[in-house]
Design a protein around this motif. Sequence first.
Motif, PDB file in Angstrom:
ATOM      1  N   SER A   7       0.851  -1.192   0.000  1.00 31.92           N
ATOM      2  CA  SER A   7       0.000   0.000   0.000  1.00 31.92           C
ATOM      3  C   SER A   7       0.884   1.238   0.000  1.00 31.92           C
ATOM      4  CB  SER A   7      -0.900  -0.007   1.232  1.00 31.92           C
ATOM      5  OG  SER A   7      -0.104   0.036   2.404  1.00 31.92           O
ATOM      6  N   GLN A   8       0.225   2.391  -0.101  1.00 26.84           N
ATOM      7  CA  GLN A   8       0.982   3.634  -0.049  1.00 26.84           C
ATOM      8  C   GLN A   8       1.367   3.912   1.395  1.00 26.84           C
ATOM      9  OE1 GLN A   8      -1.842   6.228  -1.987  1.00 26.84           O
ATOM     10  NE2 GLN A   8      -0.774   6.005  -3.933  1.00 26.84           N
ATOM     11  N   GLY A   9       2.235   4.884   1.590  1.00 24.74           N
ATOM     12  CA  GLY A   9       2.717   5.171   2.933  1.00 24.74           C
ATOM     13  C   GLY A   9       4.168   4.736   3.022  1.00 24.74           C
ATOM     14  N   PRO A  10       4.675   4.687   4.261  1.00 25.28           N
ATOM     15  CA  PRO A  10       6.084   4.321   4.410  1.00 25.28           C
ATOM     16  C   PRO A  10       6.347   2.908   3.898  1.00 25.28           C
ATOM     17  CG  PRO A  10       5.119   5.024   6.515  1.00 25.28           C
ATOM     18  CD  PRO A  10       4.009   4.930   5.518  1.00 25.28           C
ATOM     19  N   THR A  11       7.503   2.714   3.291  1.00 31.49           N
ATOM     20  CA  THR A  11       7.879   1.376   2.832  1.00 31.49           C
ATOM     21  C   THR A  11       8.314   0.546   4.043  1.00 31.49           C
ATOM     22  OG1 THR A  11      10.205   1.932   2.533  1.00 31.49           O
ATOM     23  CG2 THR A  11       8.730   2.314   0.630  1.00 31.49           C
ATOM     24  N   ALA A  12       8.402  -0.749   3.840  1.00 31.96           N
ATOM     25  CA  ALA A  12       8.880  -1.628   4.905  1.00 31.96           C
ATOM     26  C   ALA A  12      10.279  -1.206   5.344  1.00 31.96           C
ATOM     27  CB  ALA A  12       8.874  -3.072   4.430  1.00 31.96           C
ATOM     28  N   SER A  13      11.132  -0.869   4.389  1.00 32.11           N
ATOM     29  CA  SER A  13      12.495  -0.443   4.721  1.00 32.11           C
ATOM     30  C   SER A  13      12.489   0.819   5.573  1.00 32.11           C
ATOM     31  CB  SER A  13      13.314  -0.215   3.448  1.00 32.11           C
ATOM     32  OG  SER A  13      13.522  -1.446   2.794  1.00 32.11           O
ATOM     33  N   GLU A  14      11.604   1.752   5.239  1.00 34.94           N
ATOM     34  CA  GLU A  14      11.498   2.977   6.038  1.00 34.94           C
ATOM     35  C   GLU A  14      11.008   2.674   7.448  1.00 34.94           C
ATOM     36  OE1 GLU A  14      10.560   6.068   2.348  1.00 34.94           O
ATOM     37  OE2 GLU A  14       8.893   5.135   3.412  1.00 34.94           O
ATOM     38  N   LEU A  15      10.061   1.755   7.569  1.00 33.16           N
ATOM     39  CA  LEU A  15       9.543   1.380   8.890  1.00 33.16           C
ATOM     40  C   LEU A  15      10.617   0.678   9.721  1.00 33.16           C
ATOM     41  CD1 LEU A  15       5.988   0.213   7.811  1.00 33.16           C
ATOM     42  CD2 LEU A  15       6.523   2.228   9.205  1.00 33.16           C
ATOM     43  N   ILE A  16      11.418  -0.143   9.081  1.00 32.19           N
ATOM     44  CA  ILE A  16      12.507  -0.816   9.801  1.00 32.19           C
ATOM     45  C   ILE A  16      13.543   0.214  10.261  1.00 32.19           C
ATOM     46  CG2 ILE A  16      14.422  -2.463   9.591  1.00 32.19           C
ATOM     47  CD1 ILE A  16      12.524  -4.098   7.694  1.00 32.19           C
ATOM     48  N   SER A  17      13.882   1.149   9.389  1.00 33.91           N
ATOM     49  CA  SER A  17      14.825   2.216   9.766  1.00 33.91           C
ATOM     50  C   SER A  17      14.281   3.021  10.942  1.00 33.91           C
ATOM     51  CB  SER A  17      15.089   3.149   8.582  1.00 33.91           C
ATOM     52  OG  SER A  17      15.772   2.465   7.562  1.00 33.91           O
ATOM     53  N   LYS A  18      12.986   3.307  10.908  1.00 30.39           N
ATOM     54  CA  LYS A  18      12.344   4.064  11.988  1.00 30.39           C
ATOM     55  C   LYS A  18      12.407   3.273  13.293  1.00 30.39           C
ATOM     56  CE  LYS A  18       8.036   6.350  13.210  1.00 30.39           C
ATOM     57  NZ  LYS A  18       6.605   6.464  12.938  1.00 30.39           N
ATOM     58  N   TRP A  51       2.949  -8.545  10.850  1.00 30.66           N
ATOM     59  CA  TRP A  51       2.462  -8.869  12.191  1.00 30.66           C
ATOM     60  C   TRP A  51       2.519  -7.673  13.134  1.00 30.66           C
ATOM     61  CZ3 TRP A  51       6.521 -12.356  10.429  1.00 30.66           C
ATOM     62  CH2 TRP A  51       6.017 -13.389   9.639  1.00 30.66           C
ATOM     63  N   MET A  52       1.920  -6.585  12.697  1.00 28.64           N
ATOM     64  CA  MET A  52       1.817  -5.356  13.497  1.00 28.64           C
ATOM     65  C   MET A  52       3.168  -4.842  13.988  1.00 28.64           C
ATOM     66  SD  MET A  52      -1.755  -6.024  15.542  1.00 28.64           S
ATOM     67  CE  MET A  52      -1.084  -7.346  16.527  1.00 28.64           C
ATOM     68  N   GLY A  53       4.153  -4.872  13.114  1.00 29.19           N
ATOM     69  CA  GLY A  53       5.408  -4.213  13.446  1.00 29.19           C
ATOM     70  C   GLY A  53       6.619  -5.089  13.643  1.00 29.19           C
ATOM     71  N   THR A  54       6.746  -6.148  12.874  1.00 32.56           N
ATOM     72  CA  THR A  54       7.924  -7.004  12.962  1.00 32.56           C
ATOM     73  C   THR A  54       8.727  -6.900  11.669  1.00 32.56           C
ATOM     74  OG1 THR A  54       6.732  -8.565  14.373  1.00 32.56           O
ATOM     75  CG2 THR A  54       8.746  -9.366  13.320  1.00 32.56           C
ATOM     76  N   PRO A  55      10.002  -6.509  11.764  1.00 31.44           N
ATOM     77  CA  PRO A  55      10.850  -6.530  10.580  1.00 31.44           C
ATOM     78  C   PRO A  55      11.054  -7.979  10.115  1.00 31.44           C
ATOM     79  CG  PRO A  55      11.834  -5.184  12.314  1.00 31.44           C
ATOM     80  CD  PRO A  55      10.693  -5.934  12.921  1.00 31.44           C
ATOM     81  N   VAL A  56      10.907  -8.185   8.803  1.00 33.97           N
ATOM     82  CA  VAL A  56      11.057  -9.518   8.222  1.00 33.97           C
ATOM     83  C   VAL A  56      11.957  -9.393   6.996  1.00 33.97           C
ATOM     84  CG1 VAL A  56       9.839 -11.458   7.141  1.00 33.97           C
ATOM     85  CG2 VAL A  56       8.733 -10.180   8.987  1.00 33.97           C
ATOM     86  N   TRP A  57      12.892 -10.342   6.876  1.00 35.69           N
ATOM     87  CA  TRP A  57      13.754 -10.388   5.694  1.00 35.69           C
ATOM     88  C   TRP A  57      13.428 -11.665   4.932  1.00 35.69           C
ATOM     89  CZ3 TRP A  57      15.421  -8.493  10.381  1.00 35.69           C
ATOM     90  CH2 TRP A  57      15.807  -7.145  10.370  1.00 35.69           C
ATOM     91  N   SER A  58      13.164 -11.504   3.621  1.00 38.66           N
ATOM     92  CA  SER A  58      12.746 -12.640   2.798  1.00 38.66           C
ATOM     93  C   SER A  58      13.531 -12.722   1.500  1.00 38.66           C
ATOM     94  CB  SER A  58      11.258 -12.507   2.434  1.00 38.66           C
ATOM     95  OG  SER A  58      10.454 -12.528   3.581  1.00 38.66           O
TER      96      SER A  58
END
Length: 139
Positions: A7-18, A51-58
């Motif tokens: 979706s739009q908004g912060p990317t997963a990478s941005e959320l992990i950095s945050k 899962w409501m805020g878990t960084p995942v690497w795939s």
Amino acid sequence: MKTSDASQGPTASELISKRIAELGDWRGVTLGTIRKLIQEADPEVVEEWKWMGTPVWSHDGIICTGESYKDKVKLTFAKGASLKDPNQLFNSSLDGNVRRAIDIHEGEEVDESAFKALILEAIALNRSGKSKTSKKAKS
């Protein structure tokens, strides 16, 4: 490195950095170091936020998650029980049939080359499309 954006908004990478920045202590530094090692081992790794805020690497499936707790950073490998771990990095969730985890506490360091090898092995297992049952005897 790729990112998974549903979706739009912060990317997963941005959320992990945050998340790394918000932790603001040894846990953030540790999670940032782990992230860098994963990206060095696999430049094609996909970062996800689940899962409501878990960084995942795939890569062709989940490699591992990176969770932060008060006293540790926990890296859970989705198919860890099927991975060879000659350097004995796994130190948590050892009784399960599928997952294995590495708990890192304040002041502890991870063997970087052994960790990268574990990441590459997890990717190879994902690419093979199957998981092998662990042949380790239960004690």
